[in-house]
Design an enzyme around this catalytic site. Structure first.
Site, short mmCIF file in Angstrom:
data_model
loop_
_atom_site.label_atom_id
_atom_site.label_comp_id
_atom_site.label_asym_id
_atom_site.label_seq_id
_atom_site.Cartn_x
_atom_site.Cartn_y
_atom_site.Cartn_z
N HIS A 21 2.32 -1.62 45.47
CA HIS A 21 3.71 -1.48 45.05
C HIS A 21 4.37 -0.30 45.78
O HIS A 21 3.99 0.85 45.59
CB HIS A 21 3.77 -1.27 43.53
N GLU A 60 -1.15 1.55 41.71
CA GLU A 60 -0.84 0.25 42.31
C GLU A 60 -0.66 0.44 43.81
O GLU A 60 0.42 0.82 44.27
CB GLU A 60 0.45 -0.34 41.70
#
Ligand SMILES: [Zn+2]
Length: 275
Positions: free
Chosen positions: A245, A242
Site C-alpha cells: 500500500h 502493508e
C-alpha cells in the site's frame, strides 16, 4: 511731481518683485509636494500594494529579485520521458481518528480518472484521483522500462466497496470490529476512499519478496509515493504493515518524510509545528 511719480513707480516695481518672489516660492513648494507624493506612491507600488489587492509577496519578488521569480514557480523534474511537478503536495490525512466527510464519496467522483489497462492488473477497481494520475502512470511506466512488472492492483474504492471489504474482514475475525479495522479500514477512514493511494500487484505480504517492492523502496519517493504503513509506525497509524500500500503525498513531501523517518501522521504534525 516728478519725484512722486518716480517714487510710485519704484514702489510698484518693489511690490511686483515681492509678489513675484511669493509666486515663485509657492510654485517651488507645490513642486516639492508633488515630488514627495509621487515618491511615496511609487514606493508603495514597489512594496506590492497594488490597487486590485493582489498578492503583495509576488510583486515584491518581481520588482527586486528577478532571478527568484523563476524558482518561485513549480519545480519541474524529468523522470524518463515524464515531467512532474515536485512541489505538488497532497497531504490529506485519513485514518480512524480523521474520517472523511460524509459528502466525500460523492464529491470525489468528479475527480476520478480511469487508469489505462497497461498500468493495472485488476478490472474491478480501475480509477484514481486525477491529480495523482500523472505521477502513478509515470512511476509504473518507468518501472516497466526497468524490467520490473509493477502494476496497480487496487486504487480508488467507493464507500460501498470498502464497507463490503470491512464486513468480510469482521466475519473472518469472528465479529471483532476493532481487530478487523487494523487490517481493513472502516468505510470513510480508508485512504482508498480518497483515490490518493494504491495497492500494487497484490494485496498480500508476498509483495515484500518481489522485485516490484524492491523497486518501489528505491524509487517511489521520486514520484511522490511513500509506504504508508510500516511495522515501526503501527502504533501511530493503527494499521498493520502493508508493503503493497503506497500513498501519494507529492515528491518533495515523500523525500522529506523518508529522510526524517516520519509517517504521514507525524509529518503533518511536524509541519503544523513549523507553521
Ligand atoms: Zn491499500
Amino acid at each position: 511731481m516728478q519725484d512722486r511719480r518716480t517714487a510710485r513707480r519704484k514702489a510698484i516695481i518693489r511690490r511686483r518683485i515681492f509678489f513675484g518672489g511669493c509666486f515663485l516660492s509657492l510654485a517651488l513648494l507645490v513642486a516639492v509636494i508633488v515630488f514627495i507624493v509621487n515618491a511615496v506612491v511609487t514606493n508603495n507600488n514597489d512594496d506590492g500594494v497594488s490597487s486590485n489587492g493582489e498578492n503583495s509577496a509576488t510583486s515584491e519578488v518581481t520588482s527586486s529579485k528577478t532571478e527568484e521569480v523563476v524558482s518561485s514557480g513549480p519545480t519541474m523534474v524529468t523522470m524518463g520521458e515524464y515531467t512532474l511537478d515536485a512541489d505538488f503536495s497532497m497531504l490529506l490525512l485519513v485514518n480512524a481518528q480523521n474520517p472523511l466527510p460524509d459528502t466525500y464519496d460523492s464529491d470525489v467522483r468528479a475527480d476520478l480518472v480511469e487508469i489505462d489497462k497497461i498500468y493495472r492488473n485488476n478490472d474491478n477497481v480501475t480509477q484514481i484521483h486525477k491529480d495523482v494520475y500523472p505521477y502513478i502512470t509515470a512511476m509504473v511506466a518507468n518501472a516497466q522500462k526497468d524490467g520490473v512488472d509493477l502494476k496497480v492492483w487496487s486504487p480508488f474504492r467507493s464507500y460501498a466497496i470498502q464497507k463490503d471489504l470491512f464486513n468480510k474482514q469482521v466475519a473472518r475475525v469472528g465479529g471483532d470490529e476493532a481487530k478487523a479495522a487494523t487490517v481493513v479500514a472502516r468505510p470513510g477512514t480508508s485512504e482508498h476512499n480518497t483515490g490518493l493511494c494504491a495497492d500494487f500487484n497484490m494485496a498480500s505480504d508476498t509483495f515484500e519478496t518481489t522485485k516490484m517492492y524492491e523497486w518501489m523502496v528505491e524509487n517511489a519517493e521520486d514520484y511522490g509515493f511513500v509506504m504508508r504503513y510500516s511495522a515501526e509506525k503501527q502504533a501511530i497509524t493503527g494499521v498493520i504493515h502493508e508493503s503493497w500500500h503506497w500513498r501519494f503525498v507529492g515528491i518533495k513531501n515523500a523525500k522529506q518524510m523518508n529522510a526524517l523517518g516520519l509517517c504521514l501522521e507525524e509529518y503533518v504534525e511536524h509541519l503544523d509545528k513549523q507553521n
